[in-house]
Enzyme design. Sequence first.
Site, PDB file in Angstrom:
ATOM      1  N   LYS A 113       5.496 -30.930  47.555  1.00 47.73           N
ATOM      2  CA  LYS A 113       5.531 -30.936  49.063  1.00 47.73           C
ATOM      3  C   LYS A 113       4.311 -31.064  49.724  1.00 47.73           C
ATOM      4  O   LYS A 113       3.983 -31.357  50.874  1.00 47.73           O
ATOM      5  CB  LYS A 113       5.913 -29.421  49.567  1.00 47.73           C
ATOM      6  CG  LYS A 113       7.232 -29.101  48.805  1.00 47.73           C
ATOM      7  CD  LYS A 113       8.387 -29.367  49.834  1.00 47.73           C
ATOM      8  CE  LYS A 113       9.716 -28.798  49.433  1.00 47.73           C
ATOM      9  NZ  LYS A 113      10.143 -29.127  47.877  1.00 47.73           N
TER      10      LYS A 113
HETATM   11  C1  LIG Z   1      11.534 -29.629  47.493  1.00 45.65           C
HETATM   12  C2  LIG Z   1      11.465 -29.782  46.083  1.00 45.65           C
HETATM   13  C3  LIG Z   1      12.420 -30.786  45.448  1.00 45.65           C
HETATM   14  C4  LIG Z   1      13.542 -31.419  46.392  1.00 45.65           C
HETATM   15  O1  LIG Z   1      12.880 -32.467  47.193  1.00 45.65           O
HETATM   16  P1  LIG Z   1      13.940 -32.924  48.619  1.00 45.65           P
HETATM   17  O2  LIG Z   1      13.088 -33.808  49.156  1.00 45.65           O
HETATM   18  O3  LIG Z   1      14.259 -31.748  49.279  1.00 45.65           O
HETATM   19  O4  LIG Z   1      15.071 -33.807  47.641  1.00 45.65           O
HETATM   20  C5  LIG Z   1      12.438 -30.824  44.126  1.00 45.65           C
HETATM   21  N1  LIG Z   1      11.640 -30.302  43.527  1.00 45.65           N
HETATM   22  C6  LIG Z   1      10.771 -29.514  43.779  1.00 45.65           C
HETATM   23  C7  LIG Z   1       9.689 -28.984  42.703  1.00 45.65           C
HETATM   24  C8  LIG Z   1      10.273 -29.363  45.003  1.00 45.65           C
HETATM   25  O5  LIG Z   1       9.743 -28.229  45.652  1.00 45.65           O
END
Ligand SMILES: *Cc1c(COP(=O)(O)O)cnc(C)c1O
Length: 495
Positions: A113
């Site tokens: 993120k």
């Molecule tokens: C948010 C997240 C995901 C999923 O990503 P999306 O864009 O919501 O599909 C996968 N792994 C981790 C560690 C995340 O924080």
Amino acid sequence: MRYISTRDNNMKVTSARAIAQGLSVDGGLFVPETLPRLPEGAIDELCSMNYRQRAVYVMKLFLEDYSVAELTDFVTRAYSPRGFDTPRVAPVKKLDANTHFLELWHGPTCAFKDMALQMLPHLLTAAMRKNGEDKKVCVLVATSGDTGKAALEGFADVENTRICVFYPRDGVSDIQKLQMTSQSGSNVLVCAVNGNFDDAQAAVKDIFSDPDMREELSQNGWMLSSANSINWGRLLPQIVYYISAYCDLVNAREINAGDPVDFCVPTGNFGDILAGYYAKNMGLPVKTLICASNKNDVLTDFIKTGTYDRRREFYTTISPSMDILVSSNLERLLYDLSGGNDAETAGYMAQLREKGVYTVSDAIKSAMDGLFAAGSCDDAETKSVIARAFKEHDYLMDTHTAVAYGVLEKYRAQTGDKTCAVVVSTASPYKFCTAVLEAIGEVPGSAGPELIGQLESASGVPAPMPLKALSGKSPRFTDSYDKAELPDVVRRFLK
Ligand SMILES: *Cc1c(COP(=O)(O)O)cnc(C)c1O
């Protein structure tokens, strides 16, 4: 280039408006009116650049109303050595002859993120200036873990902004909780909500949709905004790392420019993999996008059958950031694959809302068949993948990444596909110590930050500094509230 709503082609706005507004007033998501193509020779050019330069190059193709000088300033601040523990920002690590891991967790909160949330505050505050908006922005976030901390790190001490994060009191891990409650910055507030994630999210939605509250805050000079992945400003920085990973593979002579590559993506809200889809459509030589789910496999079923059915049991798994039944960004894919048909897209979304299920047209289904593959892994499989990769390759991965790697292995066994593949690695294994320790045959000895030391001695892999530093920290924010108190909490925060 203009941005249009997936639910109304007549709703056209500038990129600065799309980013400041987040969601279109018709409830649709903003998408570029036409997707830019990578110009002739772009890959060669990008191969000779570093990550930040690649980010400026790619983002500029989408952001007509931002200058190269501005974007250069933003990437310098977003992907700085202070926040990222490697100058490569998003390094690609080789596992074997045709398998690589794109590590997106070298930022300040050790999850992917950061790639977007370190950039969003700069894009958003610039958008406010460009729109002639004299109000300050308060970002409200309901989080089940990773997003809250990444948004706090992104917005902490950013001028003319405040950020308020709500997390479910008993719904996040000890490490995630301490990461949030020990956040520094003079413009941040972190609140536990008595309830689960849905309660926290519902409370935030209520605040957003309360016209009286908006008016009152507006009188005091505040505008509310969201850091959720429906915002174009969060999706765009994610396109960059697909292109960057490809260039890294070319530079390392793992592939020749022009060779196809598969990407396998651990998927929740469909934002990450959608960015890969856009990169492919811009001209990046991607063959198959493999969508990986945990036991909440609504997307696997959708990609295989064309029917999206959320009417199913919700499971809590060891890959919690993928515990999701409604993947918001799928709307952007449907819009694109329908040939930009706003009425058709709005129709699917209405069926999902009203009945919990929809089936896409044959045209969309066959377009998906040529682009995507999908699969899922349950918790037991996920742990055995972690154990095997650690034993055979001395590579330690987190639970989300392991879901993706497990799905890639199944996909290869089923199809015989030997294309060079990149597994998108979305979190440091140290964010999910309990499950990772158990996977490699250790008995977790305690709870919270002490587990970091245990995993370090068991694995010999150094833990990231921001997580190690947690053990000396104490929480700054300790209050918890009932859902009904939250509007007043926000009012007091913005006094
Ligand atoms: C948010 C997240 C995901 C999923 O990503 P999306 O864009 O919501 O599909 C996968 N792994 C981790 C560690 C995340 O924080």
